[in-house]
Design an enzyme around this catalytic site. Structure first.
Site, short mmCIF file in Angstrom:
data_model
loop_
_atom_site.label_atom_id
_atom_site.label_comp_id
_atom_site.label_asym_id
_atom_site.label_seq_id
_atom_site.Cartn_x
_atom_site.Cartn_y
_atom_site.Cartn_z
N PHE A 1 -1.39 -10.25 -30.27
CA PHE A 1 -2.79 -10.65 -30.43
C PHE A 1 -3.14 -11.66 -29.32
O PHE A 1 -2.31 -12.47 -28.90
CB PHE A 1 -3.02 -11.31 -31.79
CG PHE A 1 -3.10 -10.32 -32.95
CD1 PHE A 1 -3.12 -8.96 -32.73
CD2 PHE A 1 -3.17 -10.79 -34.26
CE1 PHE A 1 -3.20 -8.06 -33.79
CE2 PHE A 1 -3.26 -9.90 -35.33
CZ PHE A 1 -3.27 -8.54 -35.09
N LYS B 1 9.88 -0.06 -35.01
CA LYS B 1 9.13 -0.53 -36.18
C LYS B 1 8.97 0.56 -37.23
O LYS B 1 8.61 0.28 -38.37
CB LYS B 1 7.77 -1.07 -35.74
CG LYS B 1 7.88 -2.29 -34.83
CD LYS B 1 6.54 -2.76 -34.31
CE LYS B 1 6.70 -3.95 -33.37
NZ LYS B 1 7.38 -3.63 -32.09
N GLU C 1 -0.71 2.31 -25.63
CA GLU C 1 0.60 2.19 -25.01
C GLU C 1 0.99 3.50 -24.31
O GLU C 1 1.58 3.49 -23.23
CB GLU C 1 1.66 1.80 -26.05
CG GLU C 1 3.00 1.45 -25.40
CD GLU C 1 3.98 0.78 -26.36
OE1 GLU C 1 3.72 0.75 -27.58
OE2 GLU C 1 5.02 0.28 -25.88
N HIS D 1 6.52 -0.93 -27.92
CA HIS D 1 5.99 -1.86 -28.92
C HIS D 1 5.70 -1.06 -30.19
O HIS D 1 6.04 -1.49 -31.28
CB HIS D 1 4.74 -2.54 -28.38
CG HIS D 1 4.21 -3.62 -29.27
ND1 HIS D 1 4.97 -4.69 -29.67
CD2 HIS D 1 2.99 -3.78 -29.87
CE1 HIS D 1 4.25 -5.48 -30.46
NE2 HIS D 1 3.06 -4.94 -30.60
N CYS E 1 3.06 -11.46 -31.30
CA CYS E 1 4.11 -10.44 -31.41
C CYS E 1 4.86 -10.21 -30.11
O CYS E 1 5.78 -9.39 -30.06
CB CYS E 1 3.51 -9.15 -31.94
SG CYS E 1 2.67 -9.38 -33.51
N HIS F 1 7.28 -4.46 -38.73
CA HIS F 1 6.95 -5.28 -37.56
C HIS F 1 7.46 -6.70 -37.77
O HIS F 1 6.95 -7.42 -38.63
CB HIS F 1 5.43 -5.27 -37.37
CG HIS F 1 4.98 -5.79 -36.04
ND1 HIS F 1 5.74 -6.63 -35.26
CD2 HIS F 1 3.82 -5.57 -35.34
CE1 HIS F 1 5.07 -6.93 -34.15
NE2 HIS F 1 3.92 -6.28 -34.18
#
Length: 426
Positions: free
Chosen positions: A406, A342, A321, A310, A170, A347
């Site tokens: 990831f 998002k 975050e 994010h 991502c 996403h």
């Protein structure tokens, strides 16, 4: 090329933006949806969701590949490749390149793609099982591998410069933009198309993320399912789309009278080195990445006014975050504005970082910060200003855009208004 010229850093401008997203089929439609706080998330229409625990996604609606590709090619081209070609074409048109411009060996394409043509793999596996190996498509491999969106962009535009695809989950789109920025800044290219593309709203993708308990299960209320930084968040929503930016040497862009949305002034990349899917709990890897972008741009934390987060809407990501932002910005964190896109698009996975970079450029250009939708009950551990539910007109000069993936891979982009220009507020 004189070797010494490679050592003279050049400022890098964003002069064109193309988007295909759950909120629209252009950057303009998408920007309008974002600033209105609309949701592009709904029930999945692309396949039968019977048996799936999650039945919602941020699908692109009304896309016609034949608007961007020859009809025969359009019929067989997987969506992640077609979205990429469409976004790149729109970005070049938006950049208003000089008449006759075709690019050359100093014009390249850097793309991000987290997964690639998963639906092609699913379809051909069914064929293999039901009809045997002799009926598997000869296009299986070229339509599955993730670098083909960037390859198609180059083929259709004749761009013979470097062509790389980043498969960093991502964070892929942000890595593509950041590495392209450095290529121009350091004198190795004059123009770069950079961004990301992803289209994996498919049965196997949904089942895989659902098995990880990563997805929201608010199937009965899709528009309120993605809730970054909200106390009641229960996971992210899979989205799809593409965004490409035209990046240019600022001086050259000014010489040709290009519209300059924003400049990219810094880029950080790093890794949590902690877990295959979970972020490091204290946000140390995320913080180090943001600090690297600030250092790269030579700015102090209190010069940044907005963080394009994010912000996935998973319980772990949003807290980590927030902790990372506090580590980087200290007391200034309470003065920052923060947005989680998002909440409106879902996403976009490997395209998410490129999409966020495009939105950051638009926000700096227009002086409007998109909201975080569905933020009705803030998580006590997420206690910063996330611009809840309504866009805000604000004169922000500098923004930080985050993308985390990831494997603990992280990317941050430092973006700023072009000094001395007149802002177009519309």
């Amino acid at each position: 090329m004189v070797a010494g010229s490679l050592r003279t850093p050049r400022r890098v401008a964003v002069t064109g933006i193309g988007m295909v997203s759950p909120l629209g089929l252009s950057a303009g439609e998408t920007w309008q949806g974002l600033t209105q706080g609309r949701s592009g998330i709904g029930p999945i229409t692309r396949f039968d969701t019977e048996g799936q625990s999650v039945t919602i996604a941020g699908e692109v609606k009304g896309f016609r590949a034949e608007d961007f590709l020859p009809r025969k090619e359009a019929r067989r081209t997987p969506l992640f490749m077609a979205y990429g070609v469409a976004a790149a074409q729109m970005a070049v048109e938006d950049a208003r390149m000089p008449e006759g411009w075709t690019g050359d060996a100093r014009t390249g394409v850097y793309a991000g793609c987290g997964i690639g043509g998963l639906e092609v793999m699913e379809e051909n596996f069914r064929t293999l099982v039901s009809r045997g190996p002799g009926r598997v498509s000869p296009f299986l491999i070229p339509h599955f591998i993730g670098n083909m969106a960037g390859g198609m962009v180059a083929m259709h535009m004749g761009l013979r410069g470097p062509n790389l695809t980043f498969a960093t989950a991502c964070a892929a789109g942000a890595h593509a933009v950041g590495e392209a920025f450095r290529r121009i800044r350091d004198g190795y290219a004059d123009v770069m198309l950079a961004g990301g593309s992803e289209a994996v709203v498919s049965p196997l993708c949904l089942a895989g993320f659902a098995a990880m308990k990563a997805l929201s299960t608010r199937n009965d209320s899709p528009e309120s399912a993605s809730r970054p930084f909200d106390r009641d968040r229960d996971g992210f929503v899979v989205g799809e789309g593409a965004c490409f930016l035209v990046l240019e040497n600022l001086e050259k862009a000014r010489e040709r009278g290009a519209r300059i949305y924003a400049c990219i002034d810094g880029y950080g990349a790093g890794c949590d080195a902690y877990h295959i899917t979970a972020p490091e709990p204290e946000g140390q890897g995320m913080a180090a990445c943001m600090q690297a972008a600030l250092l790269d741009g030579g700015v102090c934390p209190d010069q940044v006014g907005w963080v394009n987060a994010h912000g996935t809407g998973t319980p772990l990501n949003d807290v980590c975050e927030t902790r990372a932002v506090k580590q980087v910005f200290g007391g200034h964190a309470q003065k920052l504005c923060i947005t989680a896109l998002k909440s409106m698009t879902g996403h976009l996975l490997g395209a998410a970082g490129g999409f966020a970079a495009g939105v950051s450029a638009l926000a700096l250009y227009h002086g409007i910060l998109p909201p975080t939708r569905n933020l009705n009950h803030p998580d006590p551990e997420c206690d910063l200003d996330y611009i809840p539910n309504q866009a805000r007109s604000q004169d922000v000069k500098m923004a930080l855009t985050n993308a985390f993936g990831f494997g603990g891979t992280n990317a941050s982009l430092l973006m700023a208004v072009e000094s001395g220009r007149e802002r177009d507020i519309s």
